[in-house]
Design an enzyme around this catalytic site. Structure first.
Site, PDB file in Angstrom:
ATOM      1  N   ALA A  85       0.720  -1.291  -0.073  1.00  0.00           N
ATOM      2  CA  ALA A  85       0.051  -0.021  -0.043  1.00  0.00           C
ATOM      3  C   ALA A  85       0.962   1.171  -0.069  1.00  0.00           C
ATOM      4  O   ALA A  85       0.330   2.314  -0.287  1.00  0.00           O
ATOM      5  CB  ALA A  85      -0.884   0.087   1.012  1.00  0.00           C
ATOM      6  N   ASN A  86       2.145   1.081   0.343  1.00  0.00           N
ATOM      7  CA  ASN A  86       2.912   2.227   0.398  1.00  0.00           C
ATOM      8  C   ASN A  86       3.324   3.036  -0.761  1.00  0.00           C
ATOM      9  O   ASN A  86       3.519   2.324  -1.976  1.00  0.00           O
ATOM     10  CB  ASN A  86       4.230   1.921   1.246  1.00  0.00           C
ATOM     11  CG  ASN A  86       4.117   1.393   2.615  1.00  0.00           C
ATOM     12  OD1 ASN A  86       3.143   2.306   3.337  1.00  0.00           O
ATOM     13  ND2 ASN A  86       4.747   0.684   3.340  1.00  0.00           N
ATOM     14  N   HIS A  87       3.221   4.268  -0.768  1.00  0.00           N
ATOM     15  CA  HIS A  87       3.738   5.066  -1.788  1.00  0.00           C
ATOM     16  C   HIS A  87       4.957   5.730  -1.465  1.00  0.00           C
ATOM     17  O   HIS A  87       5.462   6.098  -0.326  1.00  0.00           O
ATOM     18  CB  HIS A  87       2.693   6.089  -2.121  1.00  0.00           C
ATOM     19  CG  HIS A  87       1.388   5.703  -2.738  1.00  0.00           C
ATOM     20  ND1 HIS A  87       0.702   6.384  -3.566  1.00  0.00           N
ATOM     21  CD2 HIS A  87       0.853   4.693  -2.744  1.00  0.00           C
ATOM     22  CE1 HIS A  87      -0.288   5.558  -3.942  1.00  0.00           C
ATOM     23  NE2 HIS A  87      -0.103   4.462  -3.575  1.00  0.00           N
ATOM     24  N   LYS A  88       5.996   6.118  -2.657  1.00  0.00           N
ATOM     25  CA  LYS A  88       6.846   7.181  -2.242  1.00  0.00           C
ATOM     26  C   LYS A  88       6.798   8.259  -1.783  1.00  0.00           C
ATOM     27  O   LYS A  88       5.568   9.058  -2.582  1.00  0.00           O
ATOM     28  CB  LYS A  88       7.855   7.267  -3.603  1.00  0.00           C
ATOM     29  CG  LYS A  88       9.174   7.900  -3.463  1.00  0.00           C
ATOM     30  CD  LYS A  88       9.642   8.110  -4.765  1.00  0.00           C
ATOM     31  CE  LYS A  88      11.054   9.079  -4.752  1.00  0.00           C
ATOM     32  NZ  LYS A  88      11.670   8.896  -5.994  1.00  0.00           N
TER      33      LYS A  88
ATOM     34  N   THR B  71       3.067  12.027  -4.313  1.00  0.00           N
ATOM     35  CA  THR B  71       2.937  10.864  -3.854  1.00  0.00           C
ATOM     36  C   THR B  71       2.361   9.904  -4.784  1.00  0.00           C
ATOM     37  O   THR B  71       2.257   8.800  -4.835  1.00  0.00           O
ATOM     38  CB  THR B  71       2.337  10.767  -2.419  1.00  0.00           C
ATOM     39  OG1 THR B  71       1.172  11.191  -2.637  1.00  0.00           O
ATOM     40  CG2 THR B  71       3.048  11.479  -1.420  1.00  0.00           C
TER      41      THR B  71
END
Length: 213
Positions: A81-84, A90
């Site tokens: 689920a993580n974005h930069k 983002t």
């Protein structure tokens, strides 16, 4: 008798909303202990739908121990689920291709919190949300609709958004004893024989049982 058969998907006859979910998991990156159940009248066997953003190329694992009670709607957010977020935007441009893949982050640029590990004898309440990389200790309780963003110590009760300590269930020295006893690892016939003590509050008596079984 030595308790319900851990290989039985629905151990309560005529009550299919309770499922021993170890028997229904197909994802090799989800590991469930014996007797852990999910309670949901809307397809209790499909617990995997509650493990979100769990992409195989990420490589993270969800581990849930033995004798855990998971209420309807419990969700686990995984690392996919993580974005930069170290740049200005983002937005995940790269997933749409068509030239946008040129800004695909390298693996080290995406936040990665590691595996999510739930101990043994943990009770997670209705619609609680567990965030990536969290560890929840043995004997802990997570209140309904909590959002767990940080590790939860063994034998504590947490609740809220983000989840905070509500109370400790036992004194620190008693928690040490309980962790050493680890009754969930006893043979099932021994657990059955000492159930009255396992559900009572006399930890020293339970420790004495451990020594003699």
């Amino acid at each position: 008798m030595n308790g319900p058969n851990p290989q039985n998907k629905h151990p309560m006859e005529g009550f299919p909303q309770v499922c021993f979910i170890k028997n229904t998991i197909s994802n090799p990156n989800i590991i469930i202990g014996d007797y852990t159940y999910y309670d949901d009248p809307e397809d209790a066997e499909n617990f995997e739908r509650n493990v979100l953003y769990h992409f195989p190329f990420i490589g993270d694992t969800l581990v849930i121990g033995k004798f855990c009670a998971l209420a309807k709607g419990v969700k686990f957010i995984m690392n996919g689920a993580n974005h930069k977020f170290t740049g200005i935007s983002t937005y995940p441009f790269q997933i749409f291709g068509n030239g946008w893949e040129t800004v695909t982050p390298s693996p080290g640029e995406l936040p990665y919190k590691g595996d999510t590990v739930i101990g043994n004898d943990v009770w997670i309440g209705y619609e609680a949300l567990i965030m990536p990389g969290v560890s929840i200790g043995n004997g802990a309780i997570v209140s309904s609709r909590s959002v767990v963003t940080a590790d939860v110590p063994a034998y504590t009760i947490v609740g809220g958004n983000p989840a905070r300590l509500i109370k400790t269930r036992f004194a620190p020295e008693v928690v040490v004893m309980l962790e050493a006893i680890a009754w969930w690892n006893w043979p099932v016939d021994v657990i059955t024989r000492h159930l009255a003590l396992i559900v009572a509050g006399d930890v020293e008596a339970l420790a004495a049982c451990q020594e003699g079984h």
